[in-house]
Write a protein that holds these residues in place. Structure first.
Motif, mmCIF file in Angstrom:
data_model
loop_
_atom_site.group_PDB
_atom_site.id
_atom_site.type_symbol
_atom_site.label_atom_id
_atom_site.label_comp_id
_atom_site.label_asym_id
_atom_site.label_seq_id
_atom_site.Cartn_x
_atom_site.Cartn_y
_atom_site.Cartn_z
ATOM 1 N N UNK A 40 -59.173 -1.683 6.581
ATOM 2 C CA UNK A 40 -59.520 -2.394 7.810
ATOM 3 C C UNK A 40 -58.542 -1.959 8.895
ATOM 4 N N UNK A 41 -58.859 -2.237 10.130
ATOM 5 C CA UNK A 41 -57.955 -1.929 11.235
ATOM 6 C C UNK A 41 -57.365 -3.226 11.764
ATOM 7 N N UNK A 42 -56.068 -3.233 12.028
ATOM 8 C CA UNK A 42 -55.408 -4.371 12.658
ATOM 9 C C UNK A 42 -54.666 -3.839 13.876
ATOM 10 N N UNK A 43 -54.798 -4.557 14.988
ATOM 11 C CA UNK A 43 -54.245 -4.083 16.251
ATOM 12 C C UNK A 43 -53.713 -5.252 17.051
ATOM 13 N N UNK A 44 -52.909 -4.924 18.044
ATOM 14 C CA UNK A 44 -52.427 -5.934 18.986
ATOM 15 C C UNK A 44 -53.024 -5.640 20.356
ATOM 16 N N UNK A 45 -53.344 -6.714 21.077
ATOM 17 C CA UNK A 45 -54.007 -6.602 22.369
ATOM 18 C C UNK A 45 -53.304 -7.499 23.390
ATOM 19 N N UNK A 46 -53.304 -7.090 24.651
ATOM 20 C CA UNK A 46 -52.715 -7.949 25.687
ATOM 21 C C UNK A 46 -53.414 -9.309 25.719
ATOM 22 N N UNK A 47 -52.635 -10.337 25.973
ATOM 23 C CA UNK A 47 -53.181 -11.689 25.913
ATOM 24 C C UNK A 47 -54.189 -11.952 27.013
ATOM 25 N N UNK A 48 -54.119 -11.199 28.115
ATOM 26 C CA UNK A 48 -55.030 -11.462 29.234
ATOM 27 C C UNK A 48 -56.294 -10.626 29.187
ATOM 28 N N UNK A 49 -56.494 -9.863 28.117
ATOM 29 C CA UNK A 49 -57.700 -9.053 27.992
ATOM 30 C C UNK A 49 -58.656 -9.654 26.980
ATOM 31 N N UNK A 50 -59.852 -9.052 26.897
ATOM 32 C CA UNK A 50 -60.850 -9.502 25.930
ATOM 33 C C UNK A 50 -60.790 -8.628 24.684
ATOM 34 N N UNK A 51 -60.973 -9.258 23.532
ATOM 35 C CA UNK A 51 -61.047 -8.493 22.295
ATOM 36 C C UNK A 51 -62.402 -7.799 22.209
ATOM 37 N N UNK A 52 -62.444 -6.595 21.654
ATOM 38 C CA UNK A 52 -63.749 -5.956 21.437
ATOM 39 C C UNK A 52 -64.597 -6.796 20.497
ATOM 40 N N UNK A 53 -65.905 -6.721 20.655
ATOM 41 C CA UNK A 53 -66.819 -7.442 19.765
ATOM 42 C C UNK A 53 -66.578 -6.994 18.326
ATOM 43 N N UNK A 54 -66.566 -7.938 17.409
ATOM 44 C CA UNK A 54 -66.354 -7.620 16.005
ATOM 45 C C UNK A 54 -64.915 -7.740 15.550
ATOM 46 N N UNK A 55 -64.005 -7.950 16.483
ATOM 47 C CA UNK A 55 -62.592 -8.141 16.138
ATOM 48 C C UNK A 55 -62.286 -9.635 16.084
ATOM 49 N N UNK A 56 -61.455 -10.037 15.131
ATOM 50 C CA UNK A 56 -61.105 -11.440 14.928
ATOM 51 C C UNK A 56 -59.611 -11.648 15.175
ATOM 52 N N UNK A 57 -59.296 -12.583 16.054
ATOM 53 C CA UNK A 57 -57.894 -12.886 16.324
ATOM 54 C C UNK A 57 -57.292 -13.622 15.132
ATOM 55 N N UNK A 58 -56.143 -13.127 14.645
ATOM 56 C CA UNK A 58 -55.538 -13.718 13.453
ATOM 57 C C UNK A 58 -54.087 -14.128 13.670
#
Length: 328
Positions: free
Chosen positions: A278-296
């Motif tokens: 699986x892929x795990x990534x970090x994203x800026x808090x003010x952006x939107x996650x791509x569809x299909x990604x789950x915040x954990x």
């Protein structure tokens, strides 16, 4: 090609010879447009549209990473390809080519080498990559070394070292399925088939790597050794801590059922099981996650203990994932 006995299926690598086997596993293969020169010369030539090439290598050893009484040769080939292709995706790149080194006992049936090649080609073709070259030699057990190449297509590579305090942590793809399948096989069972097959052949979300990069991912890694272990790599490289929230994880019914039957907490599989890629990534808090990604979880400033990964504020007890030199 046929053997002297007329039984093609029984021909060994010793009987067939290196170059006749290479001819058999490369004949009739269709290369993608990125392959400018494929097998048959001293080296391959692969297009690098923006002048950069992403590369990685993984080695699979019989008895350590796979068993041929548990997996078919084609499944082993696909698994070896997937481990590398997922690394390319985790950089935000698109796979373009595989180079393969294969060592086998000389008594290995030639048909087994061909099936391994079929698996490598099947997984590579699924993402538009080619198998452009490699090497074949003898050895005491089957060892499969695969190098993958990829194209960033103008993107900046997504590194492990880019996570920043305040970022969100998100995951895409299956977690714990391969570990559960391995546990089933280790108990002598061959079902549930969905779990066993997840161990035999992972299903990485390859296309989500470039999508995450386009969405502004600040760091990314594929889950090869275990979620906690691999996020630990990100934490140390970035100089941050990572806090995961157990409520963010949904245990699939199949994992819950098998966990109950085997006396295993299925959350351990989700948190420490490897080889799902699986892929795990970090994203800026003010952006939107791509569809299909789950915040954990979230990225935090490190405390007095330095960069750590916690679950609900606690460091996980026991191993965080696969330890390559702990057993052999």
């Amino acid at each position: 090609m046929t053997s002297d006995s007329g039984d093609e299926a029984s021909v060994s690598l010793r009987e067939a010879g290196e170059f006749r086997i290479i001819d058999r596993v490369t004949a009739g293969r269709v290369q993608p447009g990125t392959t400018l020169l494929g097998p048959g010369d001293d080296a391959a030539v692969v297009a690098a549209a923006d002048g950069r090439v992403v590369g990685c290598t993984d080695v699979l050893v019989e008895g350590v990473h796979f068993r041929l009484d548990w997996s078919s040769p084609e499944q082993v080939g696909r698994k070896a390809a997937a481990a590398n292709l997922a690394d390319i995706a985790a950089m935000g790149a698109v796979p373009t080519a595989l180079l393969v080194g294969l060592a086998c006992p000389s008594t290995t049936p030639a048909a087994r080498a061909e099936a391994l090649a079929d698996g490598l080609w099947a997984e590579a073709s699924a993402v538009g990559a080619g198998v452009v070259g490699g090497d074949l030699t003898s050895g005491p057990v089957v060892v499969l070394s695969v190098t993958a190449l990829g194209s960033l297509e103008g993107r900046a590579p997504v590194l492990r070292s880019g996570a920043r305090p305040g970022d969100r942590v998100a995951c895409c793809g299956r977690l714990g399925w391969s570990a559960a399948g391995l546990a089933v096989l280790g108990r002598g069972f061959r079902s549930p088939v969905a779990l066993v097959d997840a161990h035999r052949v992972p299903a990485p979300p390859y296309g989500e790597g470039p999508r995450a990069a386009d969405a502004g991912a600040t760091s990314m890694i594929d889950v090869s050794d275990g979620l906690l272990a691999d996020l630990g790599h990100v934490a140390r490289a970035s100089g941050v801590s990572v806090r995961l929230h157990s409520r963010a994880f949904t245990v699939p019914d199949r994992l819950a059922e098998i966990g109950s039957a085997l006396g295993v907490d299925p959350m351990d599989w989700l948190l420490t099981g490897g080889e799902d890629h699986a892929l795990v990534a970090t994203f800026p808090v003010d952006g939107e996650l791509p569809a299909g990604w789950t915040e954990i979880g979230a990225v935090e400033h490190p405390g007095d203990d330095g960069p750590v990964v916690t679950v609900d504020g606690q460091v996980h007890e026991g191993d965080a994932g696969w330890l390559h030199f702990a057993k052999y």
